[in-house]
Write a protein that holds these residues in place. Sequence first.
Motif, PDB file in Angstrom:
ATOM      1  N   ASN A 135       0.787  -1.236   0.000  1.00 34.49           N
ATOM      2  CA  ASN A 135       0.000   0.000   0.000  1.00 34.49           C
ATOM      3  C   ASN A 135       0.824   1.293   0.000  1.00 34.49           C
ATOM      4  N   PRO A 136       1.905   1.384   0.795  1.00 33.27           N
ATOM      5  CA  PRO A 136       2.645   2.652   0.827  1.00 33.27           C
ATOM      6  C   PRO A 136       3.228   3.064  -0.516  1.00 33.27           C
ATOM      7  N   PHE A 137       3.401   2.092  -1.432  1.00 34.41           N
ATOM      8  CA  PHE A 137       4.017   2.398  -2.709  1.00 34.41           C
ATOM      9  C   PHE A 137       2.994   2.709  -3.803  1.00 34.41           C
ATOM     10  N   GLN A 142      -6.764   6.334  -0.125  1.00 35.58           N
ATOM     11  CA  GLN A 142      -6.928   5.170   0.733  1.00 35.58           C
ATOM     12  C   GLN A 142      -7.985   4.210   0.221  1.00 35.58           C
ATOM     13  N   TRP A 143      -9.103   4.752  -0.301  1.00 39.79           N
ATOM     14  CA  TRP A 143     -10.155   3.843  -0.789  1.00 39.79           C
ATOM     15  C   TRP A 143      -9.651   3.004  -1.950  1.00 39.79           C
ATOM     16  N   GLY A 144      -8.771   3.592  -2.754  1.00 38.83           N
ATOM     17  CA  GLY A 144      -8.199   2.836  -3.866  1.00 38.83           C
ATOM     18  C   GLY A 144      -7.254   1.757  -3.373  1.00 38.83           C
ATOM     19  N   LYS A 145      -6.476   2.100  -2.332  1.00 38.27           N
ATOM     20  CA  LYS A 145      -5.569   1.117  -1.753  1.00 38.27           C
ATOM     21  C   LYS A 145      -6.346  -0.042  -1.137  1.00 38.27           C
ATOM     22  N   LYS A 150      -7.947  -5.827  -1.277  1.00 37.43           N
ATOM     23  CA  LYS A 150      -8.952  -6.881  -1.386  1.00 37.43           C
ATOM     24  C   LYS A 150      -8.731  -7.718  -2.646  1.00 37.43           C
ATOM     25  N   ALA A 151      -8.458  -7.045  -3.755  1.00 39.47           N
ATOM     26  CA  ALA A 151      -8.218  -7.763  -5.011  1.00 39.47           C
ATOM     27  C   ALA A 151      -6.940  -8.601  -4.925  1.00 39.47           C
TER      28      ALA A 151
END
Length: 401
Positions: A135-137, A142-145, A150-151
């Motif tokens: 996620n940090p990269f 946030q909603w996109g992360k 989940k995917a």
Amino acid sequence: MATQPLTILIGADTYPPDINGAAQFSHRLARAMKDRGHTVHVMASRQEAGTTTSFDVDGLTEHRVRSHKVVTHSYMRLSFPWEIYKDAEHIVQRIKPDVIHVQCHYIIGRVLARIGKKYGIRVIATNHVMPANINPFLPFPQWGKDLVEKASWSDMRRVLSQAAVVTNPTQIGADAMRASGKFKRLVMPVSNGIQSENYELAPGETVEKDPRELLIFFAGRLAVEKNVDVLIEALALLPESLNHTVLEVAGSGEILESLQVKAHECGVEHRVRFLGYVTDEQLRDGYLRADVFCQPGTAELQSLVTLEAMSASKPVVLANALALPHLVEEGQNGYLFEPGNPQDLAEKLAAVLLLSEENRTKMGQHSHRMIEKHAAEKTWQTFESLYVSNQAYHDFVAGRR
């Protein structure tokens, strides 16, 4: 040990000279299996532009496949499945491995798992990366992360379903794969293993260190999730009686400059030493110099550097997150602190640093005793067993009943 020598193909999405735990483990695994009499091949990304190439390095055969630079990362390379699939298939056809051991589900692991299934080759998978680690990269809100995470779990399940057994370095990680990842495959914890004798002082060996200093040591990639900024803030919050305490930071990464700025803002730039990339020998020296080792990261699936520091008989102060709590017996070999809380971290570091040298040594000795269950020999024996059958998994399940 396996009844006869095997041909093993290790698929690694990150491999030395990359600097991270998964790369280091993959290299250690390859060398250990070679030393145990097996023929070992490694498939990893090239470190520069170019077509797939194969070469021998110290008895291992490396197959470096086409890759591209990742713009959001200082050294990571990305291989596209459609560019490397045919080359990977030709390599598998040529070397005819008895087992394929993939270290990640993203690219090279994905391709090799598919090829293994196609040709009826046994596949073992080790998962070193939780989706949250990425996620940090990601340049998304946030909603996109959250959607990507989940995917990613769903994708991981699909890819690793082709493996006979999936391993994770810790029980906590294996449990997370079943809970968050909804894995129904055979998942078991297998420690990354540690050669503890490599980090012990040899008879008559001494460590050069300024006797006027107390030393906190951190080693790892300088990335957001490592929270080294929290450690720098904690250094500034130590009581005045500990103003002779120095922090050494071993490692390189994309946030080095921001950490240097943080040290200046906190007024401790003269007490923080950024060592940059260090060799294995320099890393060992760092552990042995230290009075306490600190790992403030919140995305550690095992933390090999913490195991190494414990092997060097050092007290530890670790973030109370993910797999780190199982490396601390509170007050015996160190302390846990609230993740992201520099004041709590400062208090826990002070609790170690204010001890007498004799009591810090006792704490470190307790650390050393704790890592005996992570002996590398047990790890290599377990993987050798998994390379030929699922018996080690069944023994693990039976032992939990």
